[in-house]
Design a protein around this motif. Structure first.
Motif, PDB file in Angstrom:
ATOM      1  N   LEU A 161       0.827  -1.208   0.000  1.00  0.00           N
ATOM      2  CA  LEU A 161       0.000   0.000   0.000  1.00  0.00           C
ATOM      3  C   LEU A 161       0.865   1.262   0.000  1.00  0.00           C
ATOM      4  CD1 LEU A 161      -2.722  -1.069   2.596  1.00  0.00           C
ATOM      5  CD2 LEU A 161      -3.081  -0.698   0.146  1.00  0.00           C
ATOM      6  N   LEU A 162       1.898   1.281   0.816  1.00  0.00           N
ATOM      7  CA  LEU A 162       2.780   2.447   0.888  1.00  0.00           C
ATOM      8  C   LEU A 162       3.515   2.653  -0.435  1.00  0.00           C
ATOM      9  CD1 LEU A 162       4.209   1.966   4.488  1.00  0.00           C
ATOM     10  CD2 LEU A 162       2.767   3.859   3.714  1.00  0.00           C
ATOM     11  N   ALA A 186      -1.114  15.494  -5.091  1.00  0.00           N
ATOM     12  CA  ALA A 186       0.127  14.908  -4.582  1.00  0.00           C
ATOM     13  C   ALA A 186       0.220  15.047  -3.063  1.00  0.00           C
ATOM     14  CB  ALA A 186       1.331  15.566  -5.258  1.00  0.00           C
ATOM     15  N   VAL A 187      -0.236  16.174  -2.533  1.00  0.00           N
ATOM     16  CA  VAL A 187      -0.250  16.372  -1.078  1.00  0.00           C
ATOM     17  C   VAL A 187      -1.200  15.372  -0.420  1.00  0.00           C
ATOM     18  CG1 VAL A 187      -0.858  17.963   0.785  1.00  0.00           C
ATOM     19  CG2 VAL A 187       0.417  18.794  -1.205  1.00  0.00           C
ATOM     20  N   ILE A 188      -2.352  15.133  -1.044  1.00  0.00           N
ATOM     21  CA  ILE A 188      -3.285  14.122  -0.515  1.00  0.00           C
ATOM     22  C   ILE A 188      -2.600  12.757  -0.476  1.00  0.00           C
ATOM     23  CG2 ILE A 188      -5.454  12.905  -0.927  1.00  0.00           C
ATOM     24  CD1 ILE A 188      -6.518  15.492  -2.205  1.00  0.00           C
ATOM     25  N   GLY A 189      -1.799  12.465  -1.502  1.00  0.00           N
ATOM     26  CA  GLY A 189      -1.051  11.212  -1.505  1.00  0.00           C
ATOM     27  C   GLY A 189      -0.107  11.107  -0.327  1.00  0.00           C
ATOM     28  N   MET A 197      -0.201   8.351   2.733  1.00  0.00           N
ATOM     29  CA  MET A 197       0.951   7.546   3.142  1.00  0.00           C
ATOM     30  C   MET A 197       1.171   7.634   4.654  1.00  0.00           C
ATOM     31  SD  MET A 197       3.688   8.298   0.078  1.00  0.00           S
ATOM     32  CE  MET A 197       4.983   7.365   0.904  1.00  0.00           C
ATOM     33  N   ALA A 198       1.079   8.838   5.188  1.00  0.00           N
ATOM     34  CA  ALA A 198       1.258   9.015   6.629  1.00  0.00           C
ATOM     35  C   ALA A 198       0.165   8.276   7.406  1.00  0.00           C
ATOM     36  CB  ALA A 198       1.245  10.503   6.975  1.00  0.00           C
ATOM     37  N   ALA A 199      -1.064   8.338   6.913  1.00  0.00           N
ATOM     38  CA  ALA A 199      -2.177   7.666   7.590  1.00  0.00           C
ATOM     39  C   ALA A 199      -2.020   6.144   7.533  1.00  0.00           C
ATOM     40  CB  ALA A 199      -3.502   8.085   6.955  1.00  0.00           C
TER      41      ALA A 199
END
Length: 390
Positions: A71-72, A164-167, A171-173
């Motif tokens: 997923l990451l 891209a910021v949402i991506g 990733m952090a979530a």
């Protein structure tokens, strides 16, 4: 529902936004690159091609990776692809970067569906998958309208920079919320490919292709239907598409709950409802109120089907669900292409702007027919009851 599903939904929201917002900012992108609208349309087809190729390819390559790592990795590729697209120097590079951004789409949803279903009991698996996909449907309610507005006011590059910021947020979530599950010990490329030897897997993919192809036969030409037939102003179309997105969100959630209770009967009902509402739209498209209600109904009926088929194909794949789960996304994009092509064909043939709705209803009926055959095959596969000795 586990909090980890929120992380998957954020990723789905970003993917849904980047896939569909391109349609909203296509004129601005074409003007910036100095190409025609039809040529700029390659940015849409380039992404779709990336989905179709990337879903089975990346899943096969990474079949032994821990699913959290998968997923990451997919979200990282998605983020880089959108950032590069936002910085594209010309149209040709833009198509390449859109293709790159599309590659991880199906693999992310394939791995995400397996992870989501593993976090809950068997009786809630379809519901859990639908909670992930709610991010995709909410993208049509929130992400696409806001992304289109941002692209029109600030520039299309800002839209994809935000994607891209949402991506990165996704990733952090995922890193924080999704539990580490270890390597899928039962998975191997041979085992994953072996799932495609099962006829029921192909039946499920065919239902996606033709049943959801009916949705896209209509939605691909929804804007001219609403403006030239129903009489809406062009500026109203975005609001009406949000209404369709709301129907998709509710349909997705409802479909997940119904699938956990009675999967095949619910699928029959959803496909029948989709065929009916598409047929009705040939009439209700003539007026504003009827058109608005029916657009909502198409989103509701069409996206009830998604979690049902995702649950169906994972069930029929047995212990090797990753590759076939990703293949659903390939089938989804093939459905998009088939629906759009056939809908355009009847318009070009002079049958009118509402004719794609008849195409959509016919495709939904075809999907229903395949579902019925698949259900009958289920009955044949069930072992005969053992007689009880007196």
């Amino acid at each position: 529902m586990p909090i980890a599903l929120l992380a998957l939904a954020i990723g789905a929201f970003g993917i849904g936004t980047t896939e569909f917002v391109m349609m909203g900012v296509l004129p601005e992108t074409a003007a910036d690159f100095g190409v025609s609208i039809p040529t700029a349309g390659h940015l849409i087809s380039g992404y779709a091609l990336g989905v179709v190729i990337g879903a089975p390819l990346l899943t096969a390559v990474a079949v032994r990776l821990p699913r959290k790592t998968m997923l990451l990795a997919m979200m990282a590729m998605f983020t880089v692809g959108n950032l590069l697209f936002a910085l594209s120097p010309n149209h040709e590079w833009g198509v390449i970067f859109r293709f790159l951004a599309g590659l991880p789409h199906g693999a992310f949803f394939g791995a995400g569906a397996v992870v989501a279903s593993s976090l809950v009991g068997k009786e809630n698996r379809a519901k859990a998958v639908s909670m992930m996909f709610v991010g995709l449907t909410l993208a049509n309610v929130i992400g696409v309208p806001l992304g289109t507005l941002l692209g029109q006011q600030v520039g299309w590059r800002a839209t994809f920079g935000v994607v891209a910021v949402i991506g990165l947020v996704a990733m952090a979530a995922i890193q924080k919320l999704v539990p580490f599950q270890g390597k899928p010990a039962e998975s191997s490329l041979r085992g994953e490919l072996g799932a495609f030897r099962r006829p029921q897997v192909w039946f499920a993919l065919a239902i996606v292709t033709f049943g959801l192809g009916g949705v896209f036969a209509c939605l691909s030409y929804i804007a001219p239907m609403l403006t030239d037939v129903a009489g809406y102003a062009p500026g109203d179309v975005t609001l009406l598409l949000s209404l369709a997105g709301l129907g998709m969100t509710l349909g997705n959630l409802l479909g997940g709950r119904l699938a956990d209770r009675a999967l095949m009967p619910s699928l029959y009902v959803a496909l029948t409802a989709l065929a009916a509402v598409l047929a009705v739209f040939t009439v209700t498209a003539q007026g504003k109120v009827g058109a608005a209600i029916t657009v909502f109904g198409i989103g509701l009926a069409g996206f009830m089907i998604g979690p049902m088929l995702q649950a169906r194909i994972m069930e029929k794949a047995g212990g090797t669900p990753s590759l076939v789960s990703a293949a659903v996304q390939s089938a989804f994009n093939i459905a998009n292409s088939i629906g759009a092509y056939l809908g355009g064909l009847v318009i070009a043939g002079g049958l009118g702007l509402v004719a794609p709705n008849w195409v959509g209803a016919s495709l939904a009926v075809l999907g229903l027919s395949i579902a019925v055959v698949s259900g009958l095959l289920d009955r044949r596969e069930q072992p005969a009851p053992v007689p009880v000795a007196a």
